[in-house]
Design an enzyme around this catalytic site. Structure first.
Site, PDB file in Angstrom:
ATOM      1  N   CYS A  89       0.806  -1.222   0.000  1.00 30.46           N
ATOM      2  CA  CYS A  89       0.000   0.000   0.000  1.00 30.46           C
ATOM      3  C   CYS A  89       0.846   1.283   0.000  1.00 30.46           C
ATOM      4  CB  CYS A  89      -0.958   0.019   1.190  1.00 30.46           C
ATOM      5  SG  CYS A  89      -0.165   0.267   2.796  1.00 30.46           S
ATOM      6  N   CYS A 119      -1.677   6.923  19.252  1.00 24.81           N
ATOM      7  CA  CYS A 119      -0.832   6.514  20.368  1.00 24.81           C
ATOM      8  C   CYS A 119      -1.606   6.809  21.650  1.00 24.81           C
ATOM      9  CB  CYS A 119       0.479   7.293  20.343  1.00 24.81           C
ATOM     10  SG  CYS A 119       1.512   7.023  21.803  1.00 24.81           S
ATOM     11  N   CYS A 122       0.369   9.728  23.960  1.00 24.26           N
ATOM     12  CA  CYS A 122       0.397  11.154  23.598  1.00 24.26           C
ATOM     13  C   CYS A 122      -0.750  11.579  22.694  1.00 24.26           C
ATOM     14  CB  CYS A 122       1.730  11.520  22.958  1.00 24.26           C
ATOM     15  SG  CYS A 122       1.978  10.847  21.297  1.00 24.26           S
ATOM     16  N   HIS A 125      -1.649  10.920  16.058  1.00 25.20           N
ATOM     17  CA  HIS A 125      -2.282  10.190  14.953  1.00 25.20           C
ATOM     18  C   HIS A 125      -1.228   9.312  14.290  1.00 25.20           C
ATOM     19  CE1 HIS A 125      -4.633   9.419  11.318  1.00 25.20           C
ATOM     20  NE2 HIS A 125      -3.561   9.781  10.627  1.00 25.20           N
ATOM     21  N   HIS A 128      -4.572   4.358  10.050  1.00 23.54           N
ATOM     22  CA  HIS A 128      -5.912   3.761  10.070  1.00 23.54           C
ATOM     23  C   HIS A 128      -5.825   2.245  10.015  1.00 23.54           C
ATOM     24  CE1 HIS A 128      -6.624   7.882   8.681  1.00 23.54           C
ATOM     25  NE2 HIS A 128      -7.743   7.760   9.361  1.00 23.54           N
ATOM     26  N   ASP A 132      -8.243  -5.670   5.340  1.00 23.33           N
ATOM     27  CA  ASP A 132      -7.654  -6.402   4.222  1.00 23.33           C
ATOM     28  C   ASP A 132      -6.252  -6.917   4.547  1.00 23.33           C
ATOM     29  OD1 ASP A 132      -6.309  -4.000   4.245  1.00 23.33           O
ATOM     30  OD2 ASP A 132      -6.773  -3.454   2.185  1.00 23.33           O
ATOM     31  N   ARG A 141      -5.153  -4.743   8.743  1.00 22.52           N
ATOM     32  CA  ARG A 141      -3.971  -4.024   8.264  1.00 22.52           C
ATOM     33  C   ARG A 141      -3.927  -2.677   8.962  1.00 22.52           C
ATOM     34  NH1 ARG A 141      -3.431  -0.209   3.840  1.00 22.52           N
ATOM     35  NH2 ARG A 141      -5.501  -0.898   3.157  1.00 22.52           N
ATOM     36  N   CYS A 143      -2.383   0.476   8.807  1.00 16.99           N
ATOM     37  CA  CYS A 143      -1.665   1.278   7.815  1.00 16.99           C
ATOM     38  C   CYS A 143      -1.146   2.515   8.541  1.00 16.99           C
ATOM     39  CB  CYS A 143      -2.625   1.653   6.689  1.00 16.99           C
ATOM     40  SG  CYS A 143      -1.864   2.540   5.339  1.00 16.99           S
TER      41      CYS A 143
END
Length: 155
Positions: A89, A119, A122, A125, A128, A132, A141, A143
């Site tokens: 990906c 996380c 803290c 971000h 996601h 799949d 997965r 990602c």
């Protein structure tokens, strides 16, 4: 037109309440200016503004050495190397995380619900989760933006 306005209102409402909930559990709290001093501009964009790095831009994407992947912001261990796989990906992919160190949220930025990874220490971000991943393990997965991670090799 009313349906569109209502949809955007709901999207805003869910994003606002989801972010407030995420911030409640975090143990590392810094101001935006403190994060900007600590992180590179790209790390700040991804970790603090929920951005996405360009695909295939991270050297961690093709790293298959033994070790642990930690949060680039607070150094919390997030993923073990044995959960990493090549998904094709363009971002580092894992089939599972160190559960107590990851929190899940809902992201509506693209107009539909996606499971967001943060996380737990803290609130940074990470990326996601998608359904799949490898069927022989979890089918998930994770990602993850490589810039949100640092790799600590096994000694």
């Amino acid at each position: 037109m009313k349906k569109i306005i209502f949809f955007f209102f709901l999207t805003f409402l869910f994003n606002f309440s989801g972010n407030a909930q995420n911030q409640k559990n975090n143990t590392v709290n810094k101001t935006n200016s403190e994060w900007k001093q600590l992180l590179t501009p790209e790390q700040y964009y991804v970790l603090r503004k929920a951005g996405t790095e360009r695909p295939n831009s991270s050297p961690l994407n093709k790293n298959y050495k033994e070790g642990v992947y930690i949060c680039a912001a607070c150094k919390t261990p997030l993923y073990k190397s044995d959960s990493k796989f090549d998904s094709g990906c363009g971002w580092p992919s894992f089939d599972s995380a160190i559960k107590e160190n990851i929190e899940f949220g809902v992201d509506y930025k693209l107009g539909y619900a996606r499971t967001e990874l943060r996380c737990k220490t803290c609130g940074g971000h990470l990326g996601h989760v998608f359904d799949d991943g490898p069927k022989e393990t979890t089918g998930k997965r994770h990602c993850v933006n490589g810039v949100a991670l640092e790799f600590i090799p096994k000694k």
